[in-house]
Design an enzyme around this catalytic site. Structure first.
Site, PDB file in Angstrom:
ATOM      1  CG  ASP A  57      -2.141   0.904   1.019  1.00  0.00           C
ATOM      2  OD1 ASP A  57      -3.220   0.377   0.669  1.00  0.00           O
ATOM      3  OD2 ASP A  57      -2.015   2.130   1.203  1.00  0.00           O
ATOM      4  CG  ASP A  91     -10.440  -3.724  -1.958  1.00  0.00           C
ATOM      5  OD1 ASP A  91     -11.269  -3.253  -2.762  1.00  0.00           O
ATOM      6  OD2 ASP A  91     -10.628  -3.740  -0.727  1.00  0.00           O
ATOM      7  CG  ASN A 129       1.691   3.985  -7.223  1.00  0.00           C
ATOM      8  OD1 ASN A 129       1.388   3.118  -8.036  1.00  0.00           O
ATOM      9  ND2 ASN A 129       1.122   5.173  -7.182  1.00  0.00           N
ATOM     10  CB  ALA A 130      -0.836  -0.825  -5.844  1.00  0.00           C
ATOM     11  CB  CYS A 151     -15.524   0.354  -4.262  1.00  0.00           C
ATOM     12  SG  CYS A 151     -14.134   1.514  -4.218  1.00  0.00           S
TER      13      CYS A 151
END
Length: 406
Positions: free
Chosen positions: A262, A310, A289-290, A350
């Site tokens: 994360d 996610d 940073n993903a 989301c």
């Protein structure tokens, strides 16, 4: 209730009545038809008359003068009206208290003995723009419209009566409030804010700093998705965009190792603390940073057996959909490339503006470009404490798919 408290309550109700005169707002035929289909939002472009630009309850009438019900009015928002009643029913403190009580009663029936769940999910519970989460003896709320903001004292009082919490936290620091012309607030609305909020959730213990982190502090909407993903987890797992480690920690008992990634060091510190709380020694963290980390692993030829994605909502509005799709495709393409044959990809979105059909299309394009054959094992969404209204697709926002990548 002591006489003094009753007097204060009456005084507050009178003050609210003085501060928020009852408005009348006239809507056009397009908005009327939208209401008749069961949608609770009326946009500013569909208003034909507003008596005064004051936030609060308003009587909604058709162009023919027929009273349609009452709504919460927001003077600065594109969503000008959020319907709460029909016909002659009025918006009162008593109505808000009763709907909050009913919402909590239904959650207790859904989750007997559980101490963490969403108590109120806005429009789905007929309390538009109000969010309430319960974490053991701490309640956290958000009032995300100028109309609901006028009833904030009522909400806090109702939460005290219904939940009897140790403290009530106000996490009104969402950027949505800026579009409503409201200040960003992060504070204890009642009682004292604990240093840390700890609670049992899906068989594990989690915690987060009381007034820090994202949204209300924890993503309760992934309750069953993290449990389901754990059943497929194996080998070396990468939990990207891990936040406080919900997916990784659920999977850790089955996986050989879990690497939580994360960009937020405070979130990673909490993930490490949560791993320790649950006695999980096979969990490591990495601050990065993903997007960059996935690319780096791909270039280095690093491989995993399970990957969880996610990410935050990339699509904040419809105008941002195209660039957001590129982002979703990139992270899923790289995740597929990182997986060993037969590996498991758990991928979520989301973003309410990203439909399930478009999400599926994006995943299919990622699989094609990654040159991987992908099986869909499960298509999952949000749990029952985040109910979906059939007439309001905006309430159906969470997508979590479990894939096998050959």
């Amino acid at each position: 209730m002591p006489t003094e408290s009753r007097t204060i309550s009456v005084t507050r109700r009178k003050a609210i009545a003085r501060r928020i005169p009852q408005l009348k707002v006239t809507i056009n035929q397009k908005a009327l038809e939208r209401l008749q289909r069961g949608h609770d939002w009326i946009f500013r472009s569909d208003l034909t008359g507003v008596e005064a630009e004051i936030a609060g309850p308003a009587t909604v009438v058709s162009e023919k003068g027929k009273a349609l019900g009452e709504a919460l009015y927001s003077p600065k928002s594109l969503i000008a009206l959020r319907m709460m009643t029909q016909g002659q029913e009025r918006i009162t403190e008593g109505l808000i208290r009763e709907r909050l009580r009913l919402a909590h009663e239904r959650r207790r029936e859904m989750y007997p003995g559980e101490e963490a769940y969403r108590v109120v999910f806005g429009e789905a519970d007929r309390l538009p723009s109000l969010i309430v989460d319960r974490f053991a003896d701490v309640a956290v709320f958000q009032t995300l419209s100028a109309g609901m903001e006028t009833f904030k004292e009522t909400v806090v009082s109702a939460l005290r009566e219904t939940l009897d919490p140790r403290s009530i936290l106000e996490r009104n620091d969402s950027s949505v409030r800026e579009r409503e012309g409201l200040p960003l607030i992060r504070q204890a609305a009642w009682g004292e804010a604990p240093e840390e909020v700890a609670f049992r959730f899906s068989g594990k213990t989690f915690s987060f700093p009381a007034l820090e982190g994202q949204k209300t502090g924890f993503f309760l909407d992934q309750r069953y998705n993290a449990e389901a993903a754990a059943r497929y987890a194996r080998g070396e797992m990468l939990d990207a965009f891990c936040y406080v480690g919900q997916f990784g920690l659920h999977a850790a008992p089955r996986a050989k190792s879990v690497l939580c990634v994360d960009a937020s060091e405070p979130a990673l510190a909490q993930a490490r603390r949560n791993a320790e709380r649950n006695g999980l020694a096979n969990v490591e963290t990495r601050g990065a940073n993903a997007f960059d980390f996935l690319k780096e692993c791909d270039q280095e030829g690093r491989r995993f057996d399970t990957v969880s994605l996610d990410p935050p909502a990339f699509v904040k509005n419809r105008a941002a959909l195209k660039p957001a799709l590129r982002g979703y495709k990139e992270i899923n393409l790289r995740a597929m490339r990182l997986l060993r044959p037969g590996g498991i990809l758990v991928t979520s979105s989301c973003s309410q503006h990203l439909s399930p059909e478009l999400f599926e299309k994006t995943l299919a394009e990622a699989a094609r470009d990654a040159r991987r054959r992908v099986q869909v094992l499960e298509k999952r969404g949000q749990p029952a404490d985040h109910p979906v209204l059939l007439a309001m697709p905006e309430t159906d926002y969470l997508k979590c798919w479990i894939l096998r990548v050959e």
